[in-house]
Design a protein around this motif. Structure first.
Motif, PDB file in Angstrom:
ATOM      1  N   ARG A 165      20.961 -24.730  -7.847  1.00 11.47           N
ATOM      2  CA  ARG A 165      20.108 -23.473  -8.561  1.00 11.47           C
ATOM      3  C   ARG A 165      18.610 -23.771  -8.332  1.00 11.47           C
ATOM      4  O   ARG A 165      18.309 -24.943  -8.420  1.00 11.47           O
ATOM      5  CB  ARG A 165      20.601 -23.425  -9.934  1.00 11.47           C
ATOM      6  CG  ARG A 165      22.089 -23.030 -10.356  1.00 11.47           C
ATOM      7  CD  ARG A 165      22.391 -22.948 -11.769  1.00 11.47           C
ATOM      8  NE  ARG A 165      22.411 -24.257 -12.387  1.00 11.47           N
ATOM      9  CZ  ARG A 165      23.189 -25.008 -12.304  1.00 11.47           C
ATOM     10  NH1 ARG A 165      24.682 -24.848 -11.613  1.00 11.47           N
ATOM     11  NH2 ARG A 165      23.163 -26.392 -13.031  1.00 11.47           N
ATOM     12  N   GLU A 183      21.551 -19.238  -6.127  1.00 15.13           N
ATOM     13  CA  GLU A 183      22.551 -20.493  -6.112  1.00 15.13           C
ATOM     14  C   GLU A 183      23.156 -20.766  -4.861  1.00 15.13           C
ATOM     15  O   GLU A 183      23.188 -19.584  -4.204  1.00 15.13           O
ATOM     16  CB  GLU A 183      23.539 -20.227  -7.299  1.00 15.13           C
ATOM     17  CG  GLU A 183      23.036 -19.970  -8.575  1.00 15.13           C
ATOM     18  CD  GLU A 183      24.043 -19.768  -9.645  1.00 15.13           C
ATOM     19  OE1 GLU A 183      25.376 -19.801  -9.259  1.00 15.13           O
ATOM     20  OE2 GLU A 183      23.985 -19.615 -11.070  1.00 15.13           O
ATOM     21  N   GLY A 241      21.194 -29.068 -10.461  1.00 14.99           N
ATOM     22  CA  GLY A 241      22.580 -28.581 -10.350  1.00 14.99           C
ATOM     23  C   GLY A 241      23.424 -29.816 -10.667  1.00 14.99           C
ATOM     24  O   GLY A 241      23.148 -30.751 -11.082  1.00 14.99           O
TER      25      GLY A 241
END
Length: 228
Positions: free
Chosen positions: A137, A143, A166
């Motif tokens: 992210r 993302e 992440g």
């Protein structure tokens, strides 16, 4: 009075005002006595901007904010004056800047930015690469999922502020991470190779133990001792 007078394709004189303080290009003057009135012009250069990442490579910036004014394409700036790049818009992120420059020519202005490459390395206990899945992210809200590959090395280029967070997963085991300002991430996982190696070591040790115990029994029997 024209608002500007072009000298060349990237140089001009821009009207600033009149010597009596009037800033309007069109002025009405009542002449009822001798009057000296002159127009004041400011030399300007046509300036372009380009953003550079932390390593000096160009990045495609959508807009620059110079002295609080948005600049998308080329812009005329006053010669000899100092300007400040407040921030830029890049990949949907406002990247702050304190870059100060002086306009001395029509040359492009290169603005260094906090844009970094982020590297994620994944390996096992023996420092051998493993192909893990990175779920990432970024600061602009986007993302992405990518594998680190057979060499266990994933590089994400031109990341605003170098910020990404992440998790990375391998064989059902996930590890969380956060990177900032170009700091790399190194994650160690327990791989099947590690399991095979541990099983092999245990097998070797067990075999050596039983062989040693067997030799001890034979030696004890030969010497008339009763093995325990």
């Amino acid at each position: 009075m024209p608002s500007s007078v072009n000298i060349s394709s990237d140089e001009r004189y821009a009207f600033v005002g009149w010597s009596n303080g009037n800033k309007n290009a069109t002025a009405t003057v009542l002449v009822n006595k001798p009057l000296a009135l002159s127009a004041i012009f400011q030399k300007q250069y046509l300036v372009s901007f380009r953003g550079l990442d932390h390593y000096g490579n160009p990045v495609n910036v959508s807009s620059f904010y110079v002295n609080g004014n948005k600049v998308v394409n080329d812009v005329y700036l006053n010669a000899g004056e100092e300007y400040n790049v407040n921030y830029v818009e890049y990949k949907g992120v406002e990247i702050r800047s304190s870059y100060v420059f002086n306009v001395t020519s029509p040359a492009p202005i290169s603005v260094p930015l906090s844009v970094y490459n982020v590297q994620i390395r994944t390996g096992d206990l023996f420092n051998m690469p493993v192909n893990a899945l990175a779920d990432m992210r970024f600061s602009n809200g986007t993302e992405a999922q990518m594998y680190t590959g057979d060499n266990g090395n994933l590089t994400i280029k031109d990341v605003p502020y170098g910020y990404v967070n992440g998790s990375v997963e391998y064989l059902g085991i996930a590890q969380h991470f956060a990177a900032y300002s170009g700091n790399g991430v190194e994650l160690v996982f327990f791989s099947m190779l590690n399991l095979y190696a541990i099983i092999s070591v245990v097998a070797i040790v067990a075999t050596a133990y039983f062989l040693a115990k067997r030799r001890f029994k034979r030696s004890a029997t030969k010497n008339g001792q009763v093995p325990m």
